[in-house]
Write a protein that holds these residues in place. Sequence first.
Motif, mmCIF file in Angstrom:
data_model
loop_
_atom_site.group_PDB
_atom_site.id
_atom_site.type_symbol
_atom_site.label_atom_id
_atom_site.label_comp_id
_atom_site.label_asym_id
_atom_site.label_seq_id
_atom_site.Cartn_x
_atom_site.Cartn_y
_atom_site.Cartn_z
ATOM 1 N N SER A 33 0.834 -1.198 0.000
ATOM 2 C CA SER A 33 0.000 0.000 0.000
ATOM 3 C C SER A 33 0.872 1.253 0.000
ATOM 4 O O SER A 33 2.043 1.217 0.384
ATOM 5 N N GLN A 34 0.282 2.353 -0.431
ATOM 6 C CA GLN A 34 1.013 3.615 -0.477
ATOM 7 C C GLN A 34 1.264 4.134 0.938
ATOM 8 O O GLN A 34 0.399 4.021 1.805
ATOM 9 N N PRO A 35 2.433 4.706 1.184
ATOM 10 C CA PRO A 35 2.766 5.174 2.537
ATOM 11 C C PRO A 35 1.993 6.430 2.918
ATOM 12 O O PRO A 35 1.665 7.247 2.065
ATOM 13 N N GLN A 36 1.729 6.559 4.218
ATOM 14 C CA GLN A 36 1.019 7.727 4.736
ATOM 15 C C GLN A 36 1.943 8.679 5.494
ATOM 16 O O GLN A 36 1.577 9.815 5.744
ATOM 17 N N ASP A 54 6.230 4.865 7.383
ATOM 18 C CA ASP A 54 5.618 3.959 6.406
ATOM 19 C C ASP A 54 6.513 3.825 5.178
ATOM 20 O O ASP A 54 6.716 2.724 4.666
ATOM 21 N N GLN A 55 7.029 4.953 4.706
ATOM 22 C CA GLN A 55 7.852 4.979 3.494
ATOM 23 C C GLN A 55 9.136 4.168 3.683
ATOM 24 O O GLN A 55 9.523 3.391 2.811
ATOM 25 N N ARG A 76 8.204 0.433 3.928
ATOM 26 C CA ARG A 76 7.727 -0.021 2.617
ATOM 27 C C ARG A 76 8.880 -0.166 1.626
ATOM 28 O O ARG A 76 8.982 -1.161 0.920
ATOM 29 N N ASN A 77 9.755 0.842 1.561
ATOM 30 C CA ASN A 77 10.877 0.775 0.621
ATOM 31 C C ASN A 77 11.767 -0.429 0.900
ATOM 32 O O ASN A 77 12.202 -1.120 -0.026
ATOM 33 N N GLU A 85 9.139 -2.965 -7.350
ATOM 34 C CA GLU A 85 7.815 -3.492 -7.019
ATOM 35 C C GLU A 85 7.163 -4.151 -8.221
ATOM 36 O O GLU A 85 7.351 -3.733 -9.364
ATOM 37 N N ASP A 88 -1.345 -8.528 -1.871
ATOM 38 C CA ASP A 88 -1.298 -7.126 -1.475
ATOM 39 C C ASP A 88 -1.054 -7.032 0.035
ATOM 40 O O ASP A 88 -1.652 -7.799 0.797
ATOM 41 N N LYS A 141 -1.271 -4.362 3.112
ATOM 42 C CA LYS A 141 -1.657 -3.061 3.651
ATOM 43 C C LYS A 141 -0.796 -2.848 4.890
ATOM 44 O O LYS A 141 -0.809 -3.658 5.807
#
Length: 186
Positions: free
Chosen positions: A47-50, A54-55, A58-59, A71, A78, A80
Amino acid sequence: MSSDRFLRRIGVVSGLVMLAFLAGCQVRPLYSEASGTGERLAAVGFSQPQNRIDQVVRNHLVFLTSGGAGESTRPAYDVKLSAKSTATSILDDEDEDNVSSTGVPVPGRVQVEATYTLTRVSDGQVLKSGKRDVVSLIDVSGQGFAKLRAIRDAENRAARELAEFIRAEIAIALAREPQPQTVWQK
């Protein structure tokens, strides 16, 4: 004589029971080519970071799951992901700046916590969900920029370690997925 025969029979029976028990054990490498876990990990989307934490998580997860290839463009799974960070002082008797009266840095801790849910894209079934947290220790300086930088570095360390844990849990969940059946056509 009969006790020797009895002991021999007990030994044979216990040996057969132990052999049957060990035959039920299935130990195999998590990332073996036969299990297809590596391919499944490469087919995970995130999911996209908020926020910044998160970033970072996620990275690092994208790098770990894809082996550095980036990705997946058409993910089969998926994730989240939601992460947050808190920074606190370890000592309770210090003032607001977390610096002692002598100017010596005070020990602190940064905790990064993440919740995640792994779902199969094809049918929306949740395969794994969890909550993990990692603590990174720091020394908090009296200088404003040094304090901010120490906290950010600790967040980055904890986020990378957290990504390692989450990747391992995702890999275990994907290893339990049944192998896709190959359909042969004439």
